[in-house]
Design a protein around this motif. Structure first.
Motif, PDB file in Angstrom:
ATOM      1  N   MET A   1      97.337  12.729 -48.125  1.00  0.00           N
ATOM      2  CA  MET A   1      97.479  13.663 -47.382  1.00  0.00           C
ATOM      3  C   MET A   1      96.298  14.469 -47.296  1.00  0.00           C
ATOM      4  O   MET A   1      95.766  14.756 -48.180  1.00  0.00           O
ATOM      5  CB  MET A   1      98.803  14.415 -47.829  1.00  0.00           C
ATOM      6  N   LEU A   2      95.845  14.937 -45.946  1.00  0.00           N
ATOM      7  CA  LEU A   2      94.777  16.028 -46.032  1.00  0.00           C
ATOM      8  C   LEU A   2      95.342  17.240 -45.503  1.00  0.00           C
ATOM      9  O   LEU A   2      95.813  17.323 -44.451  1.00  0.00           O
ATOM     10  CB  LEU A   2      93.704  15.462 -45.153  1.00  0.00           C
ATOM     11  N   ILE A   3      94.855  18.383 -46.318  1.00  0.00           N
ATOM     12  CA  ILE A   3      95.007  19.630 -45.740  1.00  0.00           C
ATOM     13  C   ILE A   3      93.840  20.298 -45.545  1.00  0.00           C
ATOM     14  O   ILE A   3      93.155  20.358 -46.436  1.00  0.00           O
ATOM     15  CB  ILE A   3      95.871  20.282 -47.014  1.00  0.00           C
ATOM     16  N   LEU A   4      93.611  21.054 -44.442  1.00  0.00           N
ATOM     17  CA  LEU A   4      92.536  21.902 -44.017  1.00  0.00           C
ATOM     18  C   LEU A   4      92.922  23.232 -44.424  1.00  0.00           C
ATOM     19  O   LEU A   4      93.954  23.881 -44.068  1.00  0.00           O
ATOM     20  CB  LEU A   4      92.142  21.802 -42.856  1.00  0.00           C
ATOM     21  N   VAL A   5      92.191  23.935 -45.430  1.00  0.00           N
ATOM     22  CA  VAL A   5      92.402  25.329 -45.670  1.00  0.00           C
ATOM     23  C   VAL A   5      91.281  26.366 -45.223  1.00  0.00           C
ATOM     24  O   VAL A   5      90.171  25.953 -45.352  1.00  0.00           O
ATOM     25  CB  VAL A   5      92.164  25.454 -47.386  1.00  0.00           C
ATOM     26  N   SER A   6      91.811  27.557 -44.830  1.00  0.00           N
ATOM     27  CA  SER A   6      91.093  28.432 -44.104  1.00  0.00           C
ATOM     28  C   SER A   6      91.553  29.950 -44.619  1.00  0.00           C
ATOM     29  O   SER A   6      92.597  30.094 -45.245  1.00  0.00           O
ATOM     30  CB  SER A   6      90.648  28.333 -42.712  1.00  0.00           C
ATOM     31  N   ASN A   7      91.063  30.825 -44.140  1.00  0.00           N
ATOM     32  CA  ASN A   7      91.329  32.331 -44.257  1.00  0.00           C
ATOM     33  C   ASN A   7      90.360  33.232 -43.294  1.00  0.00           C
ATOM     34  O   ASN A   7      89.659  32.778 -42.718  1.00  0.00           O
ATOM     35  CB  ASN A   7      91.329  32.706 -45.833  1.00  0.00           C
ATOM     36  N   ASP A   8      90.877  34.571 -43.581  1.00  0.00           N
ATOM     37  CA  ASP A   8      89.991  35.589 -42.709  1.00  0.00           C
ATOM     38  C   ASP A   8      89.368  36.385 -43.674  1.00  0.00           C
ATOM     39  O   ASP A   8      88.410  37.462 -43.361  1.00  0.00           O
ATOM     40  CB  ASP A   8      90.906  36.222 -41.503  1.00  0.00           C
ATOM     41  N   ASP A   9      89.548  36.458 -44.954  1.00  0.00           N
ATOM     42  CA  ASP A   9      88.885  37.316 -45.860  1.00  0.00           C
ATOM     43  C   ASP A   9      87.501  36.727 -46.610  1.00  0.00           C
ATOM     44  O   ASP A   9      86.876  37.468 -47.119  1.00  0.00           O
ATOM     45  CB  ASP A   9      89.791  37.750 -47.277  1.00  0.00           C
ATOM     46  N   GLY A  10      87.020  35.665 -46.079  1.00  0.00           N
ATOM     47  CA  GLY A  10      86.038  35.144 -46.436  1.00  0.00           C
ATOM     48  C   GLY A  10      86.025  34.191 -47.450  1.00  0.00           C
ATOM     49  O   GLY A  10      86.989  33.962 -48.486  1.00  0.00           O
ATOM     50  N   TYR A  11      85.046  33.106 -47.667  1.00  0.00           N
ATOM     51  CA  TYR A  11      85.205  31.968 -48.643  1.00  0.00           C
ATOM     52  C   TYR A  11      85.066  32.142 -49.778  1.00  0.00           C
ATOM     53  O   TYR A  11      85.561  31.493 -50.933  1.00  0.00           O
ATOM     54  CB  TYR A  11      83.972  30.836 -48.226  1.00  0.00           C
ATOM     55  N   PHE A  12      84.645  33.626 -50.054  1.00  0.00           N
ATOM     56  CA  PHE A  12      84.579  34.087 -51.601  1.00  0.00           C
ATOM     57  C   PHE A  12      86.074  34.641 -52.018  1.00  0.00           C
ATOM     58  O   PHE A  12      85.972  35.319 -53.250  1.00  0.00           O
ATOM     59  CB  PHE A  12      83.241  35.202 -51.767  1.00  0.00           C
ATOM     60  N   ALA A  13      86.792  34.917 -51.291  1.00  0.00           N
ATOM     61  CA  ALA A  13      88.003  35.823 -51.484  1.00  0.00           C
ATOM     62  C   ALA A  13      89.042  35.216 -52.604  1.00  0.00           C
ATOM     63  O   ALA A  13      89.311  33.982 -52.606  1.00  0.00           O
ATOM     64  CB  ALA A  13      88.912  36.064 -50.139  1.00  0.00           C
ATOM     65  N   PRO A  14      89.454  35.902 -53.438  1.00  0.00           N
ATOM     66  CA  PRO A  14      90.441  35.481 -54.494  1.00  0.00           C
ATOM     67  C   PRO A  14      91.605  34.851 -53.969  1.00  0.00           C
ATOM     68  O   PRO A  14      92.143  33.687 -54.758  1.00  0.00           O
ATOM     69  CB  PRO A  14      90.906  36.646 -55.502  1.00  0.00           C
ATOM     70  N   GLY A  15      92.001  35.247 -52.776  1.00  0.00           N
ATOM     71  CA  GLY A  15      93.220  34.616 -52.186  1.00  0.00           C
ATOM     72  C   GLY A  15      93.110  33.104 -51.927  1.00  0.00           C
ATOM     73  O   GLY A  15      93.947  32.488 -51.849  1.00  0.00           O
ATOM     74  N   LEU A  16      91.764  32.822 -51.425  1.00  0.00           N
ATOM     75  CA  LEU A  16      91.444  31.664 -51.092  1.00  0.00           C
ATOM     76  C   LEU A  16      91.311  30.734 -52.056  1.00  0.00           C
ATOM     77  O   LEU A  16      92.128  29.514 -52.208  1.00  0.00           O
ATOM     78  CB  LEU A  16      90.197  31.447 -50.169  1.00  0.00           C
ATOM     79  N   ALA A  17      90.770  31.187 -53.229  1.00  0.00           N
ATOM     80  CA  ALA A  17      90.741  30.323 -54.346  1.00  0.00           C
ATOM     81  C   ALA A  17      91.986  30.132 -55.159  1.00  0.00           C
ATOM     82  O   ALA A  17      92.079  28.840 -55.474  1.00  0.00           O
ATOM     83  CB  ALA A  17      89.658  31.176 -55.358  1.00  0.00           C
ATOM     84  N   ALA A  18      92.806  31.012 -55.022  1.00  0.00           N
ATOM     85  CA  ALA A  18      94.268  30.924 -55.716  1.00  0.00           C
ATOM     86  C   ALA A  18      95.059  29.925 -55.024  1.00  0.00           C
ATOM     87  O   ALA A  18      95.729  28.893 -55.496  1.00  0.00           O
ATOM     88  CB  ALA A  18      94.913  32.103 -55.859  1.00  0.00           C
ATOM     89  N   PRO A  83      93.499  16.552 -40.084  1.00  0.00           N
ATOM     90  CA  PRO A  83      94.290  16.996 -41.043  1.00  0.00           C
ATOM     91  C   PRO A  83      95.834  16.577 -40.834  1.00  0.00           C
ATOM     92  O   PRO A  83      96.265  16.862 -39.726  1.00  0.00           O
ATOM     93  CB  PRO A  83      94.059  18.377 -41.216  1.00  0.00           C
ATOM     94  N   ASP A  84      96.650  16.601 -41.832  1.00  0.00           N
ATOM     95  CA  ASP A  84      98.124  16.673 -41.731  1.00  0.00           C
ATOM     96  C   ASP A  84      98.811  17.944 -41.659  1.00  0.00           C
ATOM     97  O   ASP A  84      99.641  18.197 -41.149  1.00  0.00           O
ATOM     98  CB  ASP A  84      98.476  15.740 -42.855  1.00  0.00           C
ATOM     99  N   LEU A  85      97.847  18.869 -42.368  1.00  0.00           N
ATOM    100  CA  LEU A  85      98.423  20.423 -42.348  1.00  0.00           C
ATOM    101  C   LEU A  85      97.340  21.125 -42.500  1.00  0.00           C
ATOM    102  O   LEU A  85      96.224  21.049 -43.056  1.00  0.00           O
ATOM    103  CB  LEU A  85      99.292  20.332 -43.593  1.00  0.00           C
ATOM    104  N   ILE A  86      97.534  22.411 -41.822  1.00  0.00           N
ATOM    105  CA  ILE A  86      96.572  23.561 -41.967  1.00  0.00           C
ATOM    106  C   ILE A  86      97.036  24.563 -42.581  1.00  0.00           C
ATOM    107  O   ILE A  86      98.249  25.063 -42.228  1.00  0.00           O
ATOM    108  CB  ILE A  86      95.913  23.780 -40.684  1.00  0.00           C
ATOM    109  N   GLY A 116      98.038  20.813 -32.132  1.00  0.00           N
ATOM    110  CA  GLY A 116      99.256  20.009 -32.397  1.00  0.00           C
ATOM    111  C   GLY A 116      99.294  19.822 -33.933  1.00  0.00           C
ATOM    112  O   GLY A 116      99.992  18.715 -34.211  1.00  0.00           O
ATOM    113  N   ILE A 117      98.640  20.579 -34.763  1.00  0.00           N
ATOM    114  CA  ILE A 117      98.952  20.094 -36.279  1.00  0.00           C
ATOM    115  C   ILE A 117      99.731  21.359 -36.988  1.00  0.00           C
ATOM    116  O   ILE A 117      99.589  22.496 -36.706  1.00  0.00           O
ATOM    117  CB  ILE A 117      97.482  20.241 -36.741  1.00  0.00           C
ATOM    118  N   PRO A 118     100.760  21.027 -37.643  1.00  0.00           N
ATOM    119  CA  PRO A 118     101.582  22.019 -38.257  1.00  0.00           C
ATOM    120  C   PRO A 118     100.894  22.989 -38.930  1.00  0.00           C
ATOM    121  O   PRO A 118      99.792  22.620 -39.989  1.00  0.00           O
ATOM    122  CB  PRO A 118     102.525  21.076 -39.438  1.00  0.00           C
ATOM    123  N   SER A 119     100.900  24.240 -39.164  1.00  0.00           N
ATOM    124  CA  SER A 119     100.112  25.187 -39.809  1.00  0.00           C
ATOM    125  C   SER A 119     101.068  26.288 -40.401  1.00  0.00           C
ATOM    126  O   SER A 119     102.032  26.609 -39.834  1.00  0.00           O
ATOM    127  CB  SER A 119      99.325  25.810 -38.745  1.00  0.00           C
TER     128      SER A 119
END
Length: 259
Positions: A1-18, A83-86, A116-119
């Protein structure tokens, strides 16, 4: 399974790392996030300049654009398979009610949904990252549940998590979006040269936080899960607009006969 991960706080954000750390045992992850904080960017795409993609020491890829840019570029040029999920987040602050229209976190998930990808979008209710470990555990549980029991497509979920220890969080409630009062007035200031400038004011207070809304659930200490869709047609208003538009358009003013 492949999951694509993103955010809006930036690639350095603690929330993304967590979020990445929590989901790593579940699937192969690819991170494509904005280079800088792009909160409030909504669903905007960058069309006036080219975008660059770089890789950080963490292995995360980052784009000098919006959250929607990140997902769009990933799906249409970067990835060699779909990806299977975003997932997007974990955002530093709530995305409830009309916030969802402005949110870059929700926009990243929406871009996947439009392909068309579950997100799924994840946000903490209060800013500051307190009890981020609990929010990451909730995100893992939601994704784990989706993997084990997929929902019928299309899927776009907006998840808001109160800033509480995991043992103090109430079970998830499936909610509708509440409503806010209009935003507070702009904050006026001036440049060193005396030119007036304006800061967008704080978001207004909740106008509809009744039972069943995302605001009500989170105020109670429960995780809020809201299924979203993006058909903006106001179906109930169509008969009134048809009657309003049913005029005789064949007039001299319309046809230009008097010109």
């Amino acid at each position: 399974m492949l999951i694509l991960v993103s955010n809006d706080d930036g690639y350095f954000a603690p929330g993304l790392a967590a979020l990445v750390d929590a989901l790593r045992p579940l699937a192969e992850l690819i991170v494509v996030a904005p280079e800088t904080n792009r909160s409030g960017s909504s669903n905007s795409l960058t069309l006036d300049r080219p975008l660059s993609v770089r890789k950080a020491a963490s292995g995360f890829m980052y784009v000098n654009g919006t959250p929607s840019d990140c997902v769009h570029v990933a799906l249409t040029g970067l990835l060699d398979r779909r990806p299977d999920l975003i997932v997007s987040g974990i955002n530093d602050g709530q995305n409830m009610g009309e916030d969802t229209l402005y949110s870059g976190t929700v926009a990243a998930a929406t871009e996947g949904y439009l392909f068309g990808i579950p997100s799924i979008a994840f946000s903490q209710v209060q800013k500051g990252w307190t009890h981020l470990d609990a929010a990451a555990a909730v995100a893992r549980r939601v994704v784990d549940q989706f993997v084990a029991n997929p929902l019928p497509s299309p899927v776009l979920l907006n998840v808001n998590i109160p800033n509480r220890p995991l043992t103090e969080l109430l079970p998830p409630r499936v909610t509708r979006l509440g409503k806010r009062h209009p935003s507070e007035p702009v904050v006026k200031s001036a440049t060193p040269y005396g030119e007036p400038v304006y800061w967008i004011g704080p978001a207004g207070k909740a106008a509809d936080a009744t039972p069943g809304t995302d605001f009500h659930a989170c105020a109670d200490g429960a995780v809020s899960i809201t299924p979203l869709r993006f058909d903006l047609t106001h179906a109930e208003q169509m008969p009134a607009v048809r009657a309003w538009a049913a005029t005789d358009w064949a007039t001299p003013e319309w046809t230009g006969a008097n010109r």
